[in-house]
Design a protein around this motif. Structure first.
Motif, short mmCIF file in Angstrom:
data_model
loop_
_atom_site.label_atom_id
_atom_site.label_comp_id
_atom_site.label_asym_id
_atom_site.label_seq_id
_atom_site.Cartn_x
_atom_site.Cartn_y
_atom_site.Cartn_z
N GLN A 100 0.83 -1.20 0.00
CA GLN A 100 0.00 0.00 0.00
C GLN A 100 0.87 1.26 0.00
O GLN A 100 0.60 2.21 -0.74
CB GLN A 100 -0.92 -0.01 1.22
N ALA A 101 1.91 1.27 0.81
CA ALA A 101 2.81 2.42 0.86
C ALA A 101 3.51 2.64 -0.48
O ALA A 101 3.66 3.78 -0.94
CB ALA A 101 3.85 2.24 1.97
N GLN A 142 3.88 5.77 -5.57
CA GLN A 142 3.82 5.83 -7.03
C GLN A 142 2.78 6.87 -7.48
O GLN A 142 3.02 7.63 -8.41
CB GLN A 142 3.48 4.46 -7.61
N VAL A 143 1.65 6.92 -6.80
CA VAL A 143 0.62 7.91 -7.13
C VAL A 143 1.17 9.32 -6.93
O VAL A 143 0.95 10.21 -7.77
CB VAL A 143 -0.65 7.67 -6.28
N ARG A 144 1.90 9.53 -5.83
CA ARG A 144 2.49 10.86 -5.58
C ARG A 144 3.52 11.23 -6.64
O ARG A 144 3.56 12.38 -7.10
CB ARG A 144 3.11 10.91 -4.19
N ALA A 178 3.26 14.43 -9.22
CA ALA A 178 4.34 15.42 -9.30
C ALA A 178 4.84 15.55 -10.74
O ALA A 178 5.10 16.67 -11.21
CB ALA A 178 5.49 15.04 -8.37
N GLU A 179 4.95 14.45 -11.44
CA GLU A 179 5.40 14.49 -12.84
C GLU A 179 4.37 15.21 -13.72
O GLU A 179 4.73 16.02 -14.58
CB GLU A 179 5.67 13.08 -13.36
#
Length: 78
Positions: free
Chosen positions: A20-21, A26-28, A32-33
């Motif tokens: 989960q972490a 990866q979502v963050r 950001a990209e």
């Protein structure tokens, strides 16, 4: 040999928390990209693309080729 169900359950929960972490990280990173890309597109629209957002100097073409969304020159990134 017997299987310790309690320790197996803890390991499974730890794996789930770690997965989960990693997914949240990866979502963050993707967000950001996307933000970097949108900022670069805005600089293109405004005619500021290719110039450092800090000092205003031109960003080296090789640097832009390596990362087209880079906002700062090499000196300002340091």
């Amino acid at each position: 040999m017997t299987l310790d169900q309690q320790s197996t359950g803890r390991l499974t929960r730890m794996d789930a928390l770690q997965n989960q972490a990693m997914a949240q990280a990866q979502v963050r990173r993707r967000a950001a990209e996307r933000q970097r890309i949108h900022a670069a597109l805005k600089r293109i629209e405004e005619g500021d693309y290719g110039y450092c957002t800090d000092c205003g100097e031109e960003i080296a073409p090789a640097r832009l080729k390596a990362d087209p969304a880079i906002p700062r020159c090499r000196e300002c990134m340091a």
